[in-house]
Scaffold this motif. Structure first.
Motif, short mmCIF file in Angstrom:
data_model
loop_
_atom_site.label_atom_id
_atom_site.label_comp_id
_atom_site.label_asym_id
_atom_site.label_seq_id
_atom_site.Cartn_x
_atom_site.Cartn_y
_atom_site.Cartn_z
N UNK A 100 1.15 -1.19 -0.14
CA UNK A 100 -0.10 0.07 -0.15
C UNK A 100 0.93 1.40 -0.11
N UNK A 101 1.37 1.07 -0.75
CA UNK A 101 2.76 2.08 -0.54
C UNK A 101 2.06 3.62 -1.52
N UNK A 102 2.64 4.45 -0.84
CA UNK A 102 2.74 5.95 -1.86
C UNK A 102 0.92 6.09 -1.93
N UNK A 103 0.50 5.41 -1.01
CA UNK A 103 -1.35 5.85 -0.73
C UNK A 103 -2.24 5.17 -1.63
N UNK A 104 -1.12 4.34 -2.39
CA UNK A 104 -2.02 3.26 -3.75
C UNK A 104 -1.77 2.24 -2.38
N UNK A 124 5.34 6.33 -7.41
CA UNK A 124 6.32 6.93 -5.91
C UNK A 124 6.31 8.35 -6.10
N UNK A 125 5.95 8.54 -4.80
CA UNK A 125 6.64 9.71 -4.46
C UNK A 125 5.28 10.92 -4.41
N UNK A 126 3.94 10.28 -4.49
CA UNK A 126 2.96 10.66 -4.60
C UNK A 126 2.66 11.10 -3.78
#
Length: 133
Positions: A100-104, A124-126
């Motif tokens: 669930x990286x980067x809110x996704x 990435x980085x969002x």
């Protein structure tokens, strides 16, 4: 003109098999063979041109695809239905999990040639990073 990635060549043992595998997972179409290549075109105009390497080693590469939440769900279901092992991490230490990286959401899987494929719903980085994490 701004610089854009137009295409990349993806080595495979069988160009048709690998192109159809990826296209099937992503809900895309593998194109007609063009010379030694079987293309898979993405929505942003980048084409992956699968080329057969009949002998010798294939150096595994990594390909990441940004998909919508609905496309992720559809691809994830196709991966599960096909019995493909998927992982939450690129080291493939967390089988059967997603991240669930980067809110996704994201996951990793291997194609028939051993390339690492990744699908993610947020670049990435969002997503802002919480201090201390």
């Amino acid at each position: 003109m701004s610089v854009e990635l137009n295409h990349t060549i993806v080595h495979a043992r069988n160009n048709r098999e690998s192109a159809e595998f990826l296209a099937g997972i992503l809900g895309l179409a593998a194109g007609a063979e063009w010379g030694p290549f079987v293309p898979v075109a993405t929505a942003n105009g980048v084409t992956l041109d699968f080329a057969t390497v009949p002998a010798g080693p294939i150096t595994a590469q990594h390909y990441a695809f940004l998909v919508s939440d609905d496309e992720f769900e559809a691809a994830f279901e196709r991966i599960r239905q096909a019995g493909i092992t998927y992982y939450a991490d690129p080291r493939m230490a967390l089988p059967g999990e997603i991240n669930h990286h980067h809110g996704g959401r994201g996951l990793y899987f291997l194609d028939p040639a051993g390339h690492g494929m990744e699908i993610i719903t947020r670049p990435y980085g969002s997503h802002p990073v919480t201090p201390g994490r």
